[in-house]
Design a protein around this motif. Structure first.
Motif, PDB file in Angstrom:
ATOM      1  N   ARG A   5       0.839  -1.205   0.000  1.00 46.89           N
ATOM      2  CA  ARG A   5       0.000   0.000   0.000  1.00 46.89           C
ATOM      3  C   ARG A   5       0.873   1.253   0.000  1.00 46.89           C
ATOM      4  O   ARG A   5       1.859   1.341   0.731  1.00 46.89           O
ATOM      5  CB  ARG A   5      -0.897   0.001   1.233  1.00 46.89           C
ATOM      6  CG  ARG A   5      -1.869   1.161   1.235  1.00 46.89           C
ATOM      7  CD  ARG A   5      -2.813   1.048   2.393  1.00 46.89           C
ATOM      8  NE  ARG A   5      -3.707   2.197   2.400  1.00 46.89           N
ATOM      9  CZ  ARG A   5      -4.930   2.158   2.884  1.00 46.89           C
ATOM     10  NH1 ARG A   5      -5.403   1.052   3.415  1.00 46.89           N
ATOM     11  NH2 ARG A   5      -5.674   3.232   2.858  1.00 46.89           N
ATOM     12  N   ASP A   6       0.476   2.215  -0.804  1.00 42.71           N
ATOM     13  CA  ASP A   6       1.150   3.524  -0.856  1.00 42.71           C
ATOM     14  C   ASP A   6       2.665   3.377  -0.984  1.00 42.71           C
ATOM     15  O   ASP A   6       3.439   3.911  -0.176  1.00 42.71           O
ATOM     16  CB  ASP A   6       0.796   4.365   0.377  1.00 42.71           C
ATOM     17  CG  ASP A   6      -0.698   4.624   0.495  1.00 42.71           C
ATOM     18  OD1 ASP A   6      -1.381   4.693  -0.551  1.00 42.71           O
ATOM     19  OD2 ASP A   6      -1.196   4.738   1.635  1.00 42.71           O
ATOM     20  N   LYS A  25       6.381   3.764  -1.603  1.00 42.60           N
ATOM     21  CA  LYS A  25       7.266   4.924  -1.652  1.00 42.60           C
ATOM     22  C   LYS A  25       8.398   4.661  -2.644  1.00 42.60           C
ATOM     23  O   LYS A  25       8.832   3.521  -2.824  1.00 42.60           O
ATOM     24  CB  LYS A  25       7.842   5.205  -0.265  1.00 42.60           C
ATOM     25  CG  LYS A  25       6.794   5.688   0.715  1.00 42.60           C
ATOM     26  CD  LYS A  25       7.420   6.024   2.059  1.00 42.60           C
ATOM     27  CE  LYS A  25       6.394   6.585   3.013  1.00 42.60           C
ATOM     28  NZ  LYS A  25       5.632   5.588   3.726  1.00 42.60           N
ATOM     29  N   LYS A  80      -6.200   1.944  -6.617  1.00 37.49           N
ATOM     30  CA  LYS A  80      -5.020   2.740  -6.934  1.00 37.49           C
ATOM     31  C   LYS A  80      -3.941   2.748  -5.845  1.00 37.49           C
ATOM     32  O   LYS A  80      -2.807   3.072  -6.108  1.00 37.49           O
ATOM     33  CB  LYS A  80      -5.450   4.180  -7.208  1.00 37.49           C
ATOM     34  CG  LYS A  80      -6.490   4.267  -8.297  1.00 37.49           C
ATOM     35  CD  LYS A  80      -5.960   5.005  -9.472  1.00 37.49           C
ATOM     36  CE  LYS A  80      -6.981   5.188 -10.549  1.00 37.49           C
ATOM     37  NZ  LYS A  80      -7.131   4.110 -11.452  1.00 37.49           N
ATOM     38  N   ARG A  81      -4.269   2.354  -4.637  1.00 37.09           N
ATOM     39  CA  ARG A  81      -3.307   2.508  -3.535  1.00 37.09           C
ATOM     40  C   ARG A  81      -2.328   1.356  -3.385  1.00 37.09           C
ATOM     41  O   ARG A  81      -1.350   1.471  -2.648  1.00 37.09           O
ATOM     42  CB  ARG A  81      -4.059   2.709  -2.224  1.00 37.09           C
ATOM     43  CG  ARG A  81      -4.881   4.009  -2.269  1.00 37.09           C
ATOM     44  CD  ARG A  81      -5.415   4.367  -0.951  1.00 37.09           C
ATOM     45  NE  ARG A  81      -4.329   4.885  -0.111  1.00 37.09           N
ATOM     46  CZ  ARG A  81      -4.526   5.369   1.094  1.00 37.09           C
ATOM     47  NH1 ARG A  81      -5.727   5.401   1.604  1.00 37.09           N
ATOM     48  NH2 ARG A  81      -3.512   5.809   1.802  1.00 37.09           N
ATOM     49  N   THR A 126       4.697  -0.165   5.901  1.00 36.35           N
ATOM     50  CA  THR A 126       3.439   0.221   5.295  1.00 36.35           C
ATOM     51  C   THR A 126       2.601  -1.041   5.180  1.00 36.35           C
ATOM     52  O   THR A 126       3.130  -2.144   5.278  1.00 36.35           O
ATOM     53  CB  THR A 126       3.637   0.893   3.919  1.00 36.35           C
ATOM     54  OG1 THR A 126       2.385   1.415   3.465  1.00 36.35           O
ATOM     55  CG2 THR A 126       4.173  -0.083   2.885  1.00 36.35           C
TER      56      THR A 126
END
Length: 124
Positions: free
Chosen positions: A9-10, A12, A60-61, A90
């Motif tokens: 998720r998300d 980086k 999208k995440r 995360t």
């Protein structure tokens, strides 16, 4: 050929390569910007590995990470997810391991690893 698949998720910039470089040799993965599919490679115990990142998985995440090869550094998706979670801090998700390609996934439980611990959850 074996494979591991986890969902991050998300994601980086540089997080996957930063994590994998301590587990694999000859890592070639440019994950500084994951706006489309990113393909890479590495070696583990002398065997070649294919690595792919697929952004936008399950909404999208999340970004799907797939590692394929004859020998892999983890024995299961969950072991891989645990290692990724410790390195990236995360939410990481993965299949519980009994799903096969082509089976329905509507009520399937997934492992979710985050600051709350490890839990089996329905994706949505």
């Amino acid at each position: 050929m074996q494979d591991l698949e986890i969902y991050i998720r998300d994601l980086k910039s540089g997080a996957v390569s930063g994590w994998l470089e301590s587990h694999l040799d000859e890592l070639k993965l440019d994950d500084n910007e994951v706006s489309g599919v990113v393909n890479g490679s590495a070696r583990y115990q002398g065997e070649s590995l294919r690595i792919a990142l697929y952004p936008g998985a399950f909404g999208k995440r999340f970004t799907s990470l797939v590692i394929e090869g004859e020998r892999l550094p983890w024995s299961s998706d969950l072991d891989c997810a645990r290692s990724a979670w410790r390195a990236m801090d995360t939410e990481i998700r993965c299949s519980p391991g009994d799903w096969k390609e082509g089976e329905p996934v509507e009520a399937e439980k997934w492992w979710r690893l985050d600051h709350r611990g490890e839990q089996q959850v329905v994706w949505n």
